[in-house]
Design a protein around this motif. Structure first.
Motif, mmCIF file in Angstrom:
data_model
loop_
_atom_site.group_PDB
_atom_site.id
_atom_site.type_symbol
_atom_site.label_atom_id
_atom_site.label_comp_id
_atom_site.label_asym_id
_atom_site.label_seq_id
_atom_site.Cartn_x
_atom_site.Cartn_y
_atom_site.Cartn_z
ATOM 1 N N ALA A 13 38.559 42.214 31.247
ATOM 2 C CA ALA A 13 39.438 41.043 31.181
ATOM 3 C C ALA A 13 39.530 40.315 32.511
ATOM 4 O O ALA A 13 39.465 39.084 32.572
ATOM 5 N N LEU A 14 39.703 41.050 33.587
ATOM 6 C CA LEU A 14 39.737 40.468 34.934
ATOM 7 C C LEU A 14 39.413 41.575 35.927
ATOM 8 O O LEU A 14 40.263 42.416 36.226
ATOM 9 N N THR A 15 38.189 41.569 36.414
ATOM 10 C CA THR A 15 37.774 42.514 37.434
ATOM 11 C C THR A 15 37.333 41.724 38.651
ATOM 12 O O THR A 15 36.540 40.791 38.533
ATOM 13 N N THR A 16 37.864 42.101 39.808
ATOM 14 C CA THR A 16 37.552 41.385 41.045
ATOM 15 C C THR A 16 37.189 42.383 42.138
ATOM 16 O O THR A 16 37.498 43.576 42.045
ATOM 17 N N VAL A 17 36.532 41.886 43.167
ATOM 18 C CA VAL A 17 36.259 42.671 44.368
ATOM 19 C C VAL A 17 37.448 42.504 45.306
ATOM 20 O O VAL A 17 37.906 41.385 45.539
ATOM 21 N N GLN A 18 37.957 43.617 45.842
ATOM 22 C CA GLN A 18 39.117 43.561 46.724
ATOM 23 C C GLN A 18 38.981 44.555 47.869
ATOM 24 O O GLN A 18 38.409 45.634 47.695
#
Length: 312
Positions: A13-18
């Motif tokens: 659904a919402l995967t980001t690099v952090q």
């Protein structure tokens, strides 16, 4: 084509690099960004032998699936969820070896909101202003994950932790946020301030990386109108005209025109990142109080005149 990479099979659904974010640029209008659950991020990095500042994947609710082009060590933490390698269940909260070409699937959370995936060597996308974090508000950093995307990996320079499992705090069943009143609590009636620090709210499904929105008793203003835009900090509790407190999280704007009734203790923000919609939330007042900058005043205007109020 390097073999130190991950291929995104299911972005979720919402995967980001952090990572730890990009502090120090608020005067340029750049939010800090970074992982919402800092303790979980640091722990999974330690488990795979990464430096604490290495970039990880932050997933939202339904996880993601990736396929490494070379053998890697991974660890999944934060919100508890099922983890499989080529369909075989493996440990959550512990280092796991994933062979080259195998499918690592991070499933839907059992509780909480955000899971964190550390990979040995770290996610090595190009940094922007010293950080690899995706900032959803400003658009800085790498794009959110999409199916078919290829993410480069760094070279491992450590030894993963020799543990069977690492204890992690459970996502909150009740969110208790310690708050320091001010600097604009005098924009609200005494009854509203009492309601804020004694009433029960619920986490709204409209919450995101910018802010944790709440549903509950509206806070009545003592003063009409709006403030000129002023600086906002992580954890600031801004109150829009409809009266529902909004807790600013990592991608928050650096300025805003709605009054800030208080600021949440930084140590409590990781729990806020894991509070699912519908979770009861309480604001507990601390003894100290923030005060406006000397000479600012409730009616003061900025050097460049009033700026439009921000709606997170």
């Amino acid at each position: 084509m390097t073999d130190r990479a991950l291929v995104v099979v299911r972005a979720g659904a919402l995967t980001t690099v952090q990572d730890r974010g990009r502090p120090g640029y608020a005067h340029l209008g750049v939010p800090r960004s970074g992982a919402l659950d800092g303790p979980a991020t640091r722990l999974v990095n330690r488990l795979v032998g990464n430096p604490l500042e290495a970039a990880v994947l932050e997933t939202t609710v339904n996880g993601c699936a990736v396929r490494p082009r070379s053998s890697v060590t991974v660890a999944v933490g934060g919100a508890p969820c099922p983890v499989t390698v080529d369909g075989r269940p493996v440990a959550w909260g512990a280092p796991v070896r994933v062979p080259s070409g195998a499918l690592l699937d991070v499933g839907t959370v059992v509780s909480g909101v955000r899971s964190y995936v550390a990979v040995s060597g770290g996610i090595a996308v190009d940094p922007v202003l010293g950080s690899r974090s995706t900032d959803l508000l400003s658009g800085l950093g790498p794009a959110r994950l999409a199916d078919g995307m290829v993410l480069p990996l760094g070279t491992p320079d450590g030894i993963h932790a020799r543990v069977d499992v690492a204890p992690q705090p459970a996502p909150p069943t009740e969110l208790v946020l310690r708050v320091t009143l001010g600097p604009r609590d005098d924009w609200f009636t005494p009854e509203a301030v009492r309601t804020f620090t004694s009433g029960t709210y619920r986490v709204s499904s409209a919450s995101n990386r910018i802010g944790l929105r709440t549903e509950g008793p509206a806070l009545e203003r003592a003063l009409p109108g709006e403030l000129p835009s002023e600086g906002m900090v992580l954890g600031a509790v801004q109150v829009p005209p409809e009266g529902g407190p909004v807790v600013f999280l990592a991608d928050h704007p650096t300025t805003g025109g709605y009054p800030v009734i208080g600021v949440v203790c930084a140590q409590d923000l990781a729990a806020a990142a894991q509070a699912a919609p519908g979770t009861p939330a309480r604001f507990v007042r601390t003894r100290s109080r923030l005060r406006p900058e000397r000479g600012a005043g409730n009616r003061a205007t900025s050097r460049n005149g009033p700026a439009p109020a921000h709606r997170p």
